[in-house]
Design an enzyme around this catalytic site. Structure first.
Site, mmCIF file in Angstrom:
data_model
loop_
_atom_site.group_PDB
_atom_site.id
_atom_site.type_symbol
_atom_site.label_atom_id
_atom_site.label_comp_id
_atom_site.label_asym_id
_atom_site.label_seq_id
_atom_site.Cartn_x
_atom_site.Cartn_y
_atom_site.Cartn_z
ATOM 1 N N TYR A 111 1.772 -0.728 -2.830
ATOM 2 C CA TYR A 111 2.400 -1.377 -1.676
ATOM 3 C C TYR A 111 2.117 -0.587 -0.402
ATOM 4 C CZ TYR A 111 6.252 -2.811 1.407
ATOM 5 O OH TYR A 111 7.011 -3.238 2.476
ATOM 6 N N SER A 163 5.854 -1.563 7.012
ATOM 7 C CA SER A 163 6.974 -0.785 6.496
ATOM 8 C C SER A 163 6.895 0.652 6.969
ATOM 9 C CB SER A 163 6.973 -0.801 4.958
ATOM 10 O OG SER A 163 7.881 0.145 4.438
#
Length: 248
Positions: free
Chosen positions: A152, A139
């Protein structure tokens, strides 16, 4: 002539579904998904229409039983296995001041250790053939940070480090290891979880140079490039696909 085989994890929806569909023209597939549900069956039907023979492994990739089931399919596919696209992950939001360590550990399990487990499964077959591609999906938030996503982002940052380490380990065996950093990608689930979707879209487009939402197919195209012969001299890299949101 038998097709080569690609593994795509988290292939039941969103980015994983787009990757599996794109690869189905040229590869037979082993796909994973958390559940045996309508989403998975829809993807299986789509890829089989493109000519792919497909095997599905359902379950949580942090569960040793699921990894064992995937390992059995890898063993059966050894002679033709060429690609791992390690995409499966989860994206829960928890504010830092309420983030407990059990939740933190779970995010590390899902978004880092499960990727390592899948890569270890395929490494012997790819190294024995002297060729192969491993691509993980990370990401852009590893570069930007964001509130409520500390666990995350920490896990995905670790995944990018793992990619560089594996590239060093496996390069001499003819195996490349790369990463795609996904930006803000439009998926059906966001419409249910974002309270004011139109406002969120406007904010996101303002951040980007390219004034449209990213689509799962944009990530699939990047993955397709990284597994192609044209990318044979690229390894240990993180390719950012985000419409110019993050420029580092």
């Amino acid at each position: 002539m038998a097709r080569p085989i690609a593994i795509v994890t988290g292939a039941g929806s969103g980015i994983g579904a787009a990757i599996a569909t794109r690869l189905a023209d040229r590869y037979d597939l082993i796909v994973t998904h958390l559940h045996d549900d309508l989403d998975l069956r829809t993807v299986l039907a789509a890829v089989e229409q493109r000519g792919a023979t497909t095997v599905a492994v359902t379950g949580d990739l942090t569960d040793p039983l699921t990894i064992d089931a995937l390992a059995r399919e890898v063993e059966r596919a050894t002679d033709r296995l060429s690609i791992l696209v390690s995409n499966a992950g989860a994206y829960p939001r928890t504010p830092w001041n309420t983030l407990d360590l059990d939740t933190f550990r779970k995010q590390i399990e899902i978004n880092l250790i499960a990727h390592a487990a899948c890569a270890q499964l395929v490494t012997p077959a790819l190294a024995a053939r002297g060729a192969g591609r491993i691509v993980t999906v990370s990401s852009v938030l590893t570069q930007l940070g964001r509130v409520d996503l500390a666990a995350y982002i920490a896990a995905k940052s670790g995944l990018e480090g793992l990619v560089r380490a594996m590239a060093r380990e496996l390069g001499s065996s003819g195996v490349t290891v790369n990463c795609v950093r996904a930006g803000s990608i439009e998926v059906p689930a966001e419409h249910a979880v974002v309270p004011d979707h139109a406002a969120m879209v406007a904010r996101q487009l303002d951040r980007q140079c390219v004034k449209r939402r990213g689509q799962p197919e944009d990530i699939a195209a990047a993955v397709d490039f990284l597994i192609s012969p044209d990318a044979g001299f690229i390894t240990g890299q993180c390719l950012t696909i985000d419409g110019g949101w993050c420029m580092t």
